[in-house]
Write a protein that holds these residues in place. Sequence first.
Motif, PDB file in Angstrom:
ATOM      1  N   ASP A  54       0.879  -1.140  -0.104  1.00  0.00           N
ATOM      2  CA  ASP A  54      -0.033  -0.013  -0.014  1.00  0.00           C
ATOM      3  C   ASP A  54       0.839   1.037   0.182  1.00  0.00           C
ATOM      4  O   ASP A  54       1.531   1.609   1.003  1.00  0.00           O
ATOM      5  CB  ASP A  54      -0.887   0.144   1.247  1.00  0.00           C
ATOM      6  CG  ASP A  54      -1.867   1.136   1.076  1.00  0.00           C
ATOM      7  OD1 ASP A  54      -1.664   2.102   0.926  1.00  0.00           O
ATOM      8  OD2 ASP A  54      -3.187   0.716   1.480  1.00  0.00           O
ATOM      9  N   LEU A  63      -0.152   3.927   2.359  1.00  0.00           N
ATOM     10  CA  LEU A  63       0.579   3.898   3.881  1.00  0.00           C
ATOM     11  C   LEU A  63       1.805   4.177   4.014  1.00  0.00           C
ATOM     12  O   LEU A  63       2.715   4.656   5.034  1.00  0.00           O
ATOM     13  CB  LEU A  63       0.225   2.309   4.207  1.00  0.00           C
ATOM     14  CG  LEU A  63       0.737   1.811   5.628  1.00  0.00           C
ATOM     15  CD1 LEU A  63       0.058   2.748   6.548  1.00  0.00           C
ATOM     16  CD2 LEU A  63       0.518   0.449   5.660  1.00  0.00           C
ATOM     17  N   SER A  92      -4.922  -0.064   6.494  1.00  0.00           N
ATOM     18  CA  SER A  92      -5.378   0.437   5.198  1.00  0.00           C
ATOM     19  C   SER A  92      -6.542  -0.508   4.785  1.00  0.00           C
ATOM     20  O   SER A  92      -7.031  -1.554   5.266  1.00  0.00           O
ATOM     21  CB  SER A  92      -4.399   0.436   4.100  1.00  0.00           C
ATOM     22  OG  SER A  92      -4.100  -0.891   3.766  1.00  0.00           O
TER      23      SER A  92
END
Length: 119
Positions: free
Chosen positions: A13, A16, A104
């Motif tokens: 991600d 993130l 996330s």
Amino acid sequence: MVIQELGWDSDADDDLRVAIEDAIDADMVDGDHGNVVDAVLLWWRQEDGDLVDGLVDSLTDLVGGGVIWLLTPKVGRPNSVDPSDIAEAAPIAGLSQTTTAAVSKDWAATRLVAPKTPA
């Protein structure tokens, strides 16, 4: 704070990752850093192999008392890691599991604490 990122792949991600780098006001370092780090961010998927080996390897540069954030796909996502696998692997690797949280849309993070080294 120096954070080492291990196990990054195209499915990680990026939002993130950027948020973490913004929070520490620095880039994360990779496995070739060659110095001690305060924390390790370990991206791990079921297909990555033996979790115990991955956790032990992530301890290489971690300072005594440091933290490993084990990032795994959420349950139900492709390559998710069963929470019981994490609970079994952590103590074998010499770590204590403290917290698990959704970080996330697709990833969960488990905080693992390494034992403090004697002074």
